[in-house]
Design a protein around this motif. Sequence first.
Motif, PDB file in Angstrom:
ATOM      1  N   PHE A 214       0.350  -0.901  -0.410  1.00 23.81           N
ATOM      2  CA  PHE A 214      -0.114  -0.316   0.249  1.00 23.81           C
ATOM      3  C   PHE A 214       0.886   1.236   0.260  1.00 23.81           C
ATOM      4  O   PHE A 214       2.079   1.261   0.580  1.00 23.81           O
ATOM      5  CB  PHE A 214      -0.791  -0.050   1.241  1.00 23.81           C
ATOM      6  N   TYR A 215       0.912   1.929  -0.413  1.00 23.94           N
ATOM      7  CA  TYR A 215       0.756   3.612  -0.340  1.00 23.94           C
ATOM      8  C   TYR A 215      -0.629   4.495  -0.414  1.00 23.94           C
ATOM      9  O   TYR A 215      -1.596   4.497  -0.732  1.00 23.94           O
ATOM     10  CB  TYR A 215       1.566   4.355  -1.971  1.00 23.94           C
ATOM     11  N   LYS A 216       0.311   4.881   1.341  1.00 23.68           N
ATOM     12  CA  LYS A 216      -1.283   5.848   1.892  1.00 23.68           C
ATOM     13  C   LYS A 216      -2.642   5.548   1.639  1.00 23.68           C
ATOM     14  O   LYS A 216      -3.197   6.277   1.318  1.00 23.68           O
ATOM     15  CB  LYS A 216      -0.652   6.739   0.923  1.00 23.68           C
ATOM     16  N   GLY A 217      -2.675   4.470   1.565  1.00 24.32           N
ATOM     17  CA  GLY A 217      -3.871   4.050   1.817  1.00 24.32           C
ATOM     18  C   GLY A 217      -4.440   2.516   0.166  1.00 24.32           C
ATOM     19  O   GLY A 217      -4.798   2.472  -0.045  1.00 24.32           O
ATOM     20  N   ARG A 218      -3.600   3.824  -0.497  1.00 15.02           N
ATOM     21  CA  ARG A 218      -3.940   2.945  -1.983  1.00 15.02           C
ATOM     22  C   ARG A 218      -2.926   2.148  -2.330  1.00 15.02           C
ATOM     23  O   ARG A 218      -2.088   1.539  -2.307  1.00 15.02           O
ATOM     24  CB  ARG A 218      -3.852   3.098  -2.888  1.00 15.02           C
ATOM     25  N   ARG A 219      -3.211   0.620  -2.918  1.00 19.11           N
ATOM     26  CA  ARG A 219      -2.315  -0.763  -3.738  1.00 19.11           C
ATOM     27  C   ARG A 219      -1.594   0.103  -4.835  1.00 19.11           C
ATOM     28  O   ARG A 219      -1.850   0.395  -5.279  1.00 19.11           O
ATOM     29  CB  ARG A 219      -3.720  -1.743  -3.905  1.00 19.11           C
ATOM     30  N   CYS A 220      -0.171  -0.251  -4.926  1.00 19.98           N
ATOM     31  CA  CYS A 220       0.757  -0.532  -5.120  1.00 19.98           C
ATOM     32  C   CYS A 220       0.317  -1.111  -6.729  1.00 19.98           C
ATOM     33  O   CYS A 220      -0.635  -1.808  -6.989  1.00 19.98           O
ATOM     34  CB  CYS A 220       2.157  -1.015  -5.968  1.00 19.98           C
ATOM     35  N   GLY A 221      -0.075  -0.610  -7.838  1.00 18.06           N
ATOM     36  CA  GLY A 221      -0.604  -0.647  -9.137  1.00 18.06           C
ATOM     37  C   GLY A 221      -1.561  -0.252  -9.314  1.00 18.06           C
ATOM     38  O   GLY A 221      -2.555  -0.359 -10.677  1.00 18.06           O
ATOM     39  N   SER A 222      -2.446   0.998  -8.809  1.00 20.95           N
ATOM     40  CA  SER A 222      -3.239   1.627  -8.781  1.00 20.95           C
ATOM     41  C   SER A 222      -3.393   3.496  -8.939  1.00 20.95           C
ATOM     42  O   SER A 222      -3.666   4.455  -8.737  1.00 20.95           O
ATOM     43  CB  SER A 222      -4.487   1.821  -7.551  1.00 20.95           C
ATOM     44  N   LEU A 223      -1.955   3.493  -8.677  1.00 17.44           N
ATOM     45  CA  LEU A 223      -0.550   5.499  -8.402  1.00 17.44           C
ATOM     46  C   LEU A 223      -0.797   5.810  -9.769  1.00 17.44           C
ATOM     47  O   LEU A 223      -1.104   6.739  -9.383  1.00 17.44           O
ATOM     48  CB  LEU A 223      -0.020   4.736  -7.520  1.00 17.44           C
ATOM     49  N   GLY A 224      -0.250   5.217 -10.496  1.00 21.37           N
ATOM     50  CA  GLY A 224      -0.073   6.206 -11.651  1.00 21.37           C
ATOM     51  C   GLY A 224      -0.821   5.911 -13.048  1.00 21.37           C
ATOM     52  O   GLY A 224      -1.884   5.418 -12.482  1.00 21.37           O
ATOM     53  N   ASP A 225      -0.177   6.351 -14.455  1.00 20.25           N
ATOM     54  CA  ASP A 225      -1.197   5.901 -15.240  1.00 20.25           C
ATOM     55  C   ASP A 225      -1.956   4.798 -15.912  1.00 20.25           C
ATOM     56  O   ASP A 225      -2.890   4.104 -16.071  1.00 20.25           O
ATOM     57  CB  ASP A 225      -0.842   7.048 -16.327  1.00 20.25           C
ATOM     58  N   ILE A 226      -0.487   3.890 -15.263  1.00 18.71           N
ATOM     59  CA  ILE A 226      -0.107   2.195 -15.932  1.00 18.71           C
ATOM     60  C   ILE A 226       0.592   1.398 -14.822  1.00 18.71           C
ATOM     61  O   ILE A 226       1.599   2.291 -14.285  1.00 18.71           O
ATOM     62  CB  ILE A 226      -0.399   2.190 -17.581  1.00 18.71           C
ATOM     63  N   ALA A 227       0.595  -0.049 -14.497  1.00 18.59           N
ATOM     64  CA  ALA A 227       1.332   0.109 -14.602  1.00 18.59           C
ATOM     65  C   ALA A 227       1.817  -1.901 -14.145  1.00 18.59           C
ATOM     66  O   ALA A 227       0.896  -2.205 -15.247  1.00 18.59           O
ATOM     67  CB  ALA A 227       1.405  -0.570 -12.779  1.00 18.59           C
ATOM     68  N   ALA A 228       3.170  -2.106 -13.829  1.00 13.82           N
ATOM     69  CA  ALA A 228       3.037  -3.302 -14.608  1.00 13.82           C
ATOM     70  C   ALA A 228       3.448  -4.019 -13.508  1.00 13.82           C
ATOM     71  O   ALA A 228       4.276  -3.778 -12.122  1.00 13.82           O
ATOM     72  CB  ALA A 228       4.466  -3.053 -15.557  1.00 13.82           C
ATOM     73  N   PHE A 229       3.059  -5.807 -13.415  1.00 16.12           N
ATOM     74  CA  PHE A 229       3.980  -6.652 -11.817  1.00 16.12           C
ATOM     75  C   PHE A 229       4.207  -7.814 -13.015  1.00 16.12           C
ATOM     76  O   PHE A 229       4.048  -8.196 -14.511  1.00 16.12           O
ATOM     77  CB  PHE A 229       2.316  -7.042 -11.663  1.00 16.12           C
ATOM     78  N   SER A 230       5.236  -8.458 -11.986  1.00 11.18           N
ATOM     79  CA  SER A 230       5.794 -10.023 -13.158  1.00 11.18           C
ATOM     80  C   SER A 230       5.191 -10.805 -11.551  1.00 11.18           C
ATOM     81  O   SER A 230       4.472 -10.683 -10.672  1.00 11.18           O
ATOM     82  CB  SER A 230       7.281  -9.422 -12.261  1.00 11.18           C
ATOM     83  N   PHE A 231       4.611 -11.850 -12.346  1.00 11.32           N
ATOM     84  CA  PHE A 231       4.408 -13.299 -11.476  1.00 11.32           C
ATOM     85  C   PHE A 231       5.548 -14.578 -11.050  1.00 11.32           C
ATOM     86  O   PHE A 231       5.234 -15.837 -11.579  1.00 11.32           O
ATOM     87  CB  PHE A 231       3.027 -13.882 -12.429  1.00 11.32           C
ATOM     88  N   TYR A 232       6.792 -13.712 -12.327  1.00 12.82           N
ATOM     89  CA  TYR A 232       8.019 -15.083 -12.014  1.00 12.82           C
ATOM     90  C   TYR A 232       7.814 -15.503 -10.181  1.00 12.82           C
ATOM     91  O   TYR A 232       7.248 -15.123  -9.440  1.00 12.82           O
ATOM     92  CB  TYR A 232       9.319 -13.782 -11.423  1.00 12.82           C
ATOM     93  N   PRO A 233       8.294 -17.014 -10.807  1.00 11.17           N
ATOM     94  CA  PRO A 233       7.566 -17.872  -8.837  1.00 11.17           C
ATOM     95  C   PRO A 233       8.023 -17.357  -8.079  1.00 11.17           C
ATOM     96  O   PRO A 233       7.240 -17.372  -7.183  1.00 11.17           O
ATOM     97  CB  PRO A 233       8.383 -19.103  -9.515  1.00 11.17           C
TER      98      PRO A 233
END
Length: 368
Positions: A169-188
């Motif tokens: 979280f950043y100030k109560g909001r999840r990472c991935g919802s803060l900028g215009d767009i976000a990237a996640f990795s699901f590496y094992p």
Amino acid sequence: MTAVETIPFVDLATQYRSIQSDIDAAMAAVLSRGDFILGQDVRLFEQEFAAYCGTSHCLGVASGTDALRLALQACGIGRGDEVITTAHTFIATTLAIMEAGATPVLVDCDPEYGLIDVTKIAAAITPRTKAILPVHLYGQPADMDPILEIARAHSLAVIEDACQAHGAFYKGRRCGSLGDIAAFSFYPGKNLGAYGDGGAVTTGRADLADKVTLLRNYGQRVKYEHLEKGGNSRLDTIQAAILRVKLRHLDAWNAARQRAAAAYNRALADLSVGLPHVVPWGTHVFHLYVVRTNDRAGLQQRLDAAKSQHGIHYPIPVHRQKAMAELGYAEGAFPVAEALAPSILSLPMFPELSDAQIARVAAAIAGT
């Protein structure tokens, strides 16, 4: 005499056994249906992960690196453009910028958290700058409010590298919802990991989601009708099915990582290692537990003798990598990142890490 078991850096086998029946059933369902490409579980996972992150759109892609590249391309970033990011990150951050055709412009990290130093960003902006790409490193968020303020003032896109920050979280909001767009990795080995490569793009903007939808699948919405010069970067249905099972456990696993980090903090408090600092503006989900030491080689030897695995994230700063020589940064360009590189060491960290294992690691560090 009983042999001492090795403490793994990450224990994916134990995690699998804890959810084996659900994982096996999810995989069997995909095999039974045969919808291996952009199948039912991809659509459902995208809905569930978007809701989890607190945003409206999620697109499953083939890897975290592809997620970064596609996010950049969706924002219209390409040849001749510059993207500001941090010198203290995994090389995939800068490789994705270069794969999109743009040039990474690096700034130093701050000495306390190792995150992008927001006070250095404004001076790095040029007429060619099109985006800022902050990295949520080791499991905690960059300080996004000043980054977003700078971006708005200069009409720049903000692309989150959230590849190590699933659930933070950043100030109560999840990472991935803060900028215009976000990237996640699901590496094992990630907090939310597949059983192979995988990634996702999240965004609250329908236009960017639509662009990624095209770019990940040959530029088509309807088969054989190609609207963009896209490629092939799709999250496999079987991986999406695995991720759907794991997503239900992510918050509990993150809490277990935080408990393990607290136990490390207590066990290492009086030893000659620097403990990780947690940012005041967010939560740390401890993808990595990184200490600092003036004698890394000695510490590694003691951990090896105690049969405890360990890692370094990252031993060579991005700008000193041979593959990044074309960026033209000399030694000394980013003194904080360069000072961190020889002093950091990552200790075992996974949700199932036991108090006994933590005690063994601490004893090894203490030399007892």
